[in-house]
Scaffold this active site. Structure first.
Site, PDB file in Angstrom:
ATOM      1  N   ASN A 297      -6.454  10.616 -10.483  1.00 42.51           N
ATOM      2  CA  ASN A 297      -5.511   9.492 -10.582  1.00 42.51           C
ATOM      3  C   ASN A 297      -5.363   9.007 -12.030  1.00 42.51           C
ATOM      4  O   ASN A 297      -4.256   8.690 -12.468  1.00 42.51           O
ATOM      5  CB  ASN A 297      -5.970   8.333  -9.688  1.00 42.51           C
ATOM      6  CG  ASN A 297      -5.847   8.672  -8.217  1.00 42.51           C
ATOM      7  OD1 ASN A 297      -5.267   9.695  -7.865  1.00 42.51           O
ATOM      8  ND2 ASN A 297      -6.400   7.832  -7.356  1.00 42.51           N
TER       9      ASN A 297
ATOM     10  N   LYS B  68       0.855  -1.201   0.000  1.00 42.04           N
ATOM     11  CA  LYS B  68       0.000   0.000   0.000  1.00 42.04           C
ATOM     12  C   LYS B  68       0.890   1.251   0.000  1.00 42.04           C
ATOM     13  O   LYS B  68       0.625   2.219  -0.717  1.00 42.04           O
ATOM     14  CB  LYS B  68      -0.914  -0.044   1.232  1.00 42.04           C
ATOM     15  CG  LYS B  68      -1.761   1.184   1.485  1.00 42.04           C
ATOM     16  CD  LYS B  68      -3.050   1.131   0.669  1.00 42.04           C
ATOM     17  CE  LYS B  68      -4.096   2.128   1.123  1.00 42.04           C
ATOM     18  NZ  LYS B  68      -3.859   3.485   0.790  1.00 42.04           N
TER      19      LYS B  68
ATOM     20  N   ASN C  69       0.997   4.091  -2.842  1.00 42.28           N
ATOM     21  CA  ASN C  69       0.761   5.497  -2.467  1.00 42.28           C
ATOM     22  C   ASN C  69       1.950   6.378  -2.859  1.00 42.28           C
ATOM     23  O   ASN C  69       1.769   7.520  -3.276  1.00 42.28           O
ATOM     24  CB  ASN C  69       0.475   5.630  -0.969  1.00 42.28           C
ATOM     25  CG  ASN C  69      -0.934   5.186  -0.598  1.00 42.28           C
ATOM     26  OD1 ASN C  69      -1.193   4.746   0.502  1.00 42.28           O
ATOM     27  ND2 ASN C  69      -1.866   5.284  -1.540  1.00 42.28           N
TER      28      ASN C  69
HETATM   29  O1  KPL Z   1      -4.907   5.138  -1.364  1.00 51.17           O
HETATM   30  C1  KPL Z   1      -5.005   5.998  -2.201  1.00 51.17           C
HETATM   31  C2  KPL Z   1      -5.004   7.398  -1.716  1.00 51.17           C
HETATM   32  O2  KPL Z   1      -5.493   8.258  -2.395  1.00 51.17           O
HETATM   33  O3  KPL Z   1      -4.498   7.609  -0.597  1.00 51.17           O
HETATM   34  C3  KPL Z   1      -5.035   5.632  -3.650  1.00 51.17           C
HETATM   35  C4  KPL Z   1      -4.969   4.121  -3.781  1.00 51.17           C
HETATM   36  C5  KPL Z   1      -3.885   6.247  -4.361  1.00 51.17           C
HETATM   37  C6  KPL Z   1      -6.323   5.984  -4.328  1.00 51.17           C
HETATM   38  O4  KPL Z   1      -6.449   7.305  -4.605  1.00 51.17           O
END
Ligand code: KPL
Length: 284
Positions: free
Chosen positions: A186, A168, A172
């Site tokens: 995104n 994750k 990010n």
């Molecule tokens: O987790 C996210 C975030 O915005 O913090 C993602 C996966 C990038 C989705 O926008």
């Protein structure tokens, strides 16, 4: 996200209270979740951090930088039997906390559930996802997980939660700072003028991951990042939302954490350093 989980736990039969910042005089709150156009409401008791009374299970869904203060604000209500589940973005927010408050048992989670706030205590459950919970080195879920997983469905106990949290973080790092700097959705990161920058970030993140023992987790990072960009094409990343709202971002717990690991292992990460520096400049 906190309201969504509190509502789901209450609906699932877990006695659940909302913990508010000191100064609040409410004693109960009507919490609503809108899903597929229909809002369902539940009454939840409310208590403030400064209240008394033992907390057996604490779920923390604050921004990464607020985790430390949030848990310390109820330190007097926690003991060695308390189970604290930290569900925040990024990594490293627990370092000082665990040193200062070692007694409770800490668990970690990450979720792909999609929710956004409509108004105070009213959230929209925008997309179903999966919630992973675990504790490094623990194969067997604790007793409370059974009730949790029935209420927050689907949830899995993940004995390799450190890998899920690292993945994750890696995703990010590849999406959030760049989307915030470009002020783009995104999906726009897949455009020809930005895609090479995402690739450059990914290549460095993979090198840092390998040095940190997570080579397998990020073996297909460009593919995983492309899939998230595609699945969340119409979304603004959480970092862009923070920038647009004039809030401090979580950059220290995302790219900042990655760069600390890179430095510890002597891995160069100039592209990540550049976006990190630019986000800090934006914030000041
Ligand atoms: O987790 C996210 C975030 O915005 O913090 C993602 C996966 C990038 C989705 O926008």
């Amino acid at each position: 996200m906190g309201c969504l989980f509190a509502w789901a736990l209450r609906r699932g039969g877990c006695p659940t209270s909302l913990l508010l910042r000191p100064g609040s005089s409410e004693t109960c709150a009507r919490v609503g979740v809108r899903y597929e156009g229909v809002s369902n409401w539940l009454e939840l008791p409310v208590s403030t951090a400064s209240a008394q009374g033992h907390i057996s299970h604490l779920l923390v869904t604050t921004k990464a930088r607020d985790v430390h203060a949030a848990v310390l604000s109820v330190a007097h209500r926690l003991d060695a039997s308390s189970q604290v589940l930290l569900l925040a973005n990024g990594l490293g927010f627990d370092k000082e906390l665990r040193a200062e408050l070692p007694a409770p048992e800490y668990f970690y989670g990450t979720t792909t559930e999609g929710a956004y706030r409509l108004e105070r205590y009213h959230s929209c459950h925008a997309g179903r996802g999966l919630t992973r919970i675990g504790q490094v080195g623990r194969a067997q879920a604790p007793a409370w997980f059974d009730q949790w997983s029935r209420a927050v469905d689907p949830s899995v106990w993940d004995p390799a939660i450190d890998q899920a949290l690292w993945l994750k973080l890696a995703i990010n790092c590849a999406i959030n700072p760049l989307s915030a700097l470009q002020r783009c959705h995104n999906g726009e990161l897949a455009a020809p003028q930005l895609a090479p920058r995402v690739t450059a970030l990914c290549e460095e993140i993979m090198r840092v991951s390998a040095a940190a023992g997570f080579a397998g987790v990020t073996a297909d990072l460009p593919g995983q990042v492309a899939a998230v960009i595609h699945a969340t094409a119409a979304n603004r990343s959480s970092m862009l939302q923070d920038v647009l709202a004039g809030r401090p971002t979580e950059i220290e717990y995302i790219t900042g954490y990655l760069l600390d690991v890179a430095q510890r292992h002597g891995v160069a990460a100039p592209h990540n350093e550049a976006v990190y520096g630019s986000i800090l400049e934006l914030e000041h």
